[in-house]
Design a protein around this motif. Structure first.
Motif, mmCIF file in Angstrom:
data_model
loop_
_atom_site.group_PDB
_atom_site.id
_atom_site.type_symbol
_atom_site.label_atom_id
_atom_site.label_comp_id
_atom_site.label_asym_id
_atom_site.label_seq_id
_atom_site.Cartn_x
_atom_site.Cartn_y
_atom_site.Cartn_z
ATOM 1 N N PRO A 189 0.776 -1.276 -0.081
ATOM 2 C CA PRO A 189 -0.111 -0.042 0.088
ATOM 3 C C PRO A 189 0.596 1.203 -0.013
ATOM 4 O O PRO A 189 2.083 0.921 0.348
ATOM 5 N N THR A 190 0.262 2.273 -0.711
ATOM 6 C CA THR A 190 0.863 3.561 0.105
ATOM 7 C C THR A 190 0.012 4.653 0.478
ATOM 8 O O THR A 190 -1.819 4.086 1.490
ATOM 9 N N THR A 191 0.682 5.552 1.214
ATOM 10 C CA THR A 191 -0.048 6.264 2.325
ATOM 11 C C THR A 191 -0.286 7.624 1.951
ATOM 12 O O THR A 191 0.494 8.118 2.002
ATOM 13 N N GLY A 192 -1.361 8.502 2.171
ATOM 14 C CA GLY A 192 -1.368 9.867 2.374
ATOM 15 C C GLY A 192 -0.657 10.179 3.737
ATOM 16 O O GLY A 192 0.011 10.165 4.347
ATOM 17 N N ALA A 193 0.230 11.729 3.284
ATOM 18 C CA ALA A 193 1.014 12.274 4.438
ATOM 19 C C ALA A 193 -0.544 12.599 5.880
ATOM 20 O O ALA A 193 -1.046 12.872 5.109
ATOM 21 N N VAL A 194 0.928 12.952 6.788
ATOM 22 C CA VAL A 194 -0.122 13.271 7.842
ATOM 23 C C VAL A 194 1.006 14.348 8.955
ATOM 24 O O VAL A 194 2.270 13.420 8.878
ATOM 25 N N SER A 195 1.088 15.108 9.466
ATOM 26 C CA SER A 195 1.646 15.428 10.950
ATOM 27 C C SER A 195 0.650 15.185 12.014
ATOM 28 O O SER A 195 -0.649 15.451 12.055
ATOM 29 N N PHE A 196 1.065 14.269 13.168
ATOM 30 C CA PHE A 196 0.780 13.711 13.895
ATOM 31 C C PHE A 196 0.598 15.216 14.927
ATOM 32 O O PHE A 196 -0.424 15.536 15.694
ATOM 33 N N VAL A 197 1.610 16.135 14.871
ATOM 34 C CA VAL A 197 2.172 17.140 15.241
ATOM 35 C C VAL A 197 0.856 18.193 15.742
ATOM 36 O O VAL A 197 -0.460 19.058 16.760
#
Length: 448
Positions: free
Chosen positions: A8-16
């Motif tokens: 799979p691939t995944t979208g970008a995310v910032s946990f902060v």
């Protein structure tokens, strides 16, 4: 080999962006978690552009192992309420094992869902895929191709006495078996420890806006249309049973190369593989509505594998009958094994097409081709055996050949060779349960 998973691939995310924390130390670690996730996303995106032979699966395994302690730390901080969330964390992943109408595999749409456990489900699933693909790679590049058994006479004895080759093969089989068993353990942990804790909350999820640098990324869809199959507990259990069965098949191959395993025991072990495949297939068919359909490639892999290993069991039952001078049974089992191997090829793909399409095929089709080619090679061996047995029976034994129904009553129950390897989540890099002055994460101490 095992099923050739599409990564799979995944979208970008910032946990902060989701965390409301006044603890600067924890905020820094959460930023580090985002950075580790970014590394994983970059590796997966890079692999999407590469062929299977170009991919570095060990890099993917290492990257996930380095990310997991940070992710577990974030999970623990959220569950213990050491950090508060400004809003529900949302991540998007491609459901590569769902049967989508337009795109499948690595081109499947990304599905956005809430809760940090959704992230953990897909990261662990990807880890198991990587272990399986690495095992396939090891078997593919080994000097003795997996499960061909060309060096077996009709009486079950080996045609090769090369001890060095056997040692090399034993090491190859051990590595592949260990990786597949690890994958089975990871799937089992996902099914029993992670999926039950996922709380999608029934709220609407937003479509991902990240382009993922691919033309199909705009197909990202909301989770309330239907849950990805990867989040279904029965499906994860099915994958665990399938990969453990594949590990057992590799272990059988090792035993055939390195030891004098009896032919009757070999048949029972192959039937053990069949039993696991049939349970996995049954679990997949039991998945309720509301979840996306499982890809037909995976279902076909299980159905083809069931037929193949039943034929392999009958091959060794034929050898065992020959060893005990029961030539009628030997002819019957060899006849049935040959017919099933031929049927498997006809249901898959022609040998000529296999060679032509091997480099152009999708992961699922490549797996189908591999099974068909194995069946073709085994059919040649079984055909030679059958010819030998019929000649002896026609000239010496004169025994009646039992019908298929009569032989079915002589097939033994399956036996398991391996126990499922337990997979434990690594200690968190930060947050609750960190033990100071002890190893606190998966790879600590490996590097200097």
């Amino acid at each position: 080999m095992s099923y050739s998973f599409s990564l799979p691939t995944t979208g970008a995310v910032s946990f902060v962006d989701y965390v409301d924390s006044t603890n600067s130390s924890v905020s820094t670690k959460i930023a580090d978690a985002t950075a580790q996730r970014g590394r994983l996303r970059a590796v997966l995106k890079g692999m999407k552009k590469e062929t299977h032979s170009e991919r570095d699966y060990q890099l993917l395994i290492n990257t996930i192992e380095e990310y997991l302690p940070y992710l577990i730390g974030l999970v623990n901080c959220i569950e213990s309420k050491e950090v508060a969330l400004k809003k529900d964390i949302e991540t998007s992943w491609r459901s590569t094992l769902s049967d989508h109408i337009i795109h499948t595999g690595s081109n499947a749409p990304r599905i956005t869902c809430k809760d940090i456990q959704y992230e953990l489900i897909f990261v662990l699933m990807t880890y198991a895929y990587a272990c399986t693909l690495k095992a396939n790679e090891i078997l593919r590049i080994s000097s003795s191709p997996y499960d061909h058994h060309h060096g077996v006479n009709g009486d079950g004895t080996s045609t090769s006495n090369n001890s060095h080759s056997s040692a090399v093969n034993a090491d190859t089989y051990n590595k592949a078996t260990n990786l597949l068993n690890t994958a089975a353990g990871v799937f089992h942990t996902v099914a029993n420890d992670v999926i039950p804790t996922w709380q999608p909350n029934g709220s609407n999820s937003n479509n991902s806006k990240d382009s993922d640098n691919s033309s199909s990324s705009s197909s990202s869809i909301s989770s309330n249309s239907s849950k990805p199959v990867e989040t279904n507990r029965e499906f994860a259990i099915a994958l665990s049973k399938m990969t453990l069965a594949d590990a057992q098949a590799v272990a059988i191959s090792k035993a055939l190369v390195t030891s004098n395993i009896s032919k009757s025991l070999t048949a029972k072990l192959y039937m053990g593989v069949v039993d696991q495949y049939e349970m996995a297939f049954g679990l997949i068919n039991s998945i309720p509505s509301g979840t996306q359909e499982v890809t037909t490639d995976l279902k076909k892999y299980l159905s083809d594998g069931t037929l193949y290993y039943k034929a392999m069991a009958k091959k060794y039952l034929a050898m065992d009958a020959n060893h005990h001078q029961k030539m009628g049974q030997a002819c019957g089992f060899a006849r049935d094994a040959k017919a099933e191997l031929k049927s498997l090829q006809q249901h898959s793909i022609t040998k000529a097409a296999a060679h032509k399409l091997k480099k152009l095929s999708s992961s699922g089709t490549a797996t189908t081709i591999a099974v068909a080619m194995k069946a073709a090679k085994e059919e040649e061996i079984v055909a030679d055996m059958l010819s030998q047995y019929q000649m002896i029976n026609d000239k010496v034994s004169y025994e009646p050949v039992p019908s298929r129904q009569e032989l079915q009553t002589l097939i033994p129950g399956g036996r398991n060779l391996l126990e499922l390897k337990h997979f434990a989540l690594p200690e968190p890099m930060f947050g609750p349960s960190v033990k100071k002055e002890e190893k606190t994460y998966l790879l600590e101490g490996r590097y200097f």
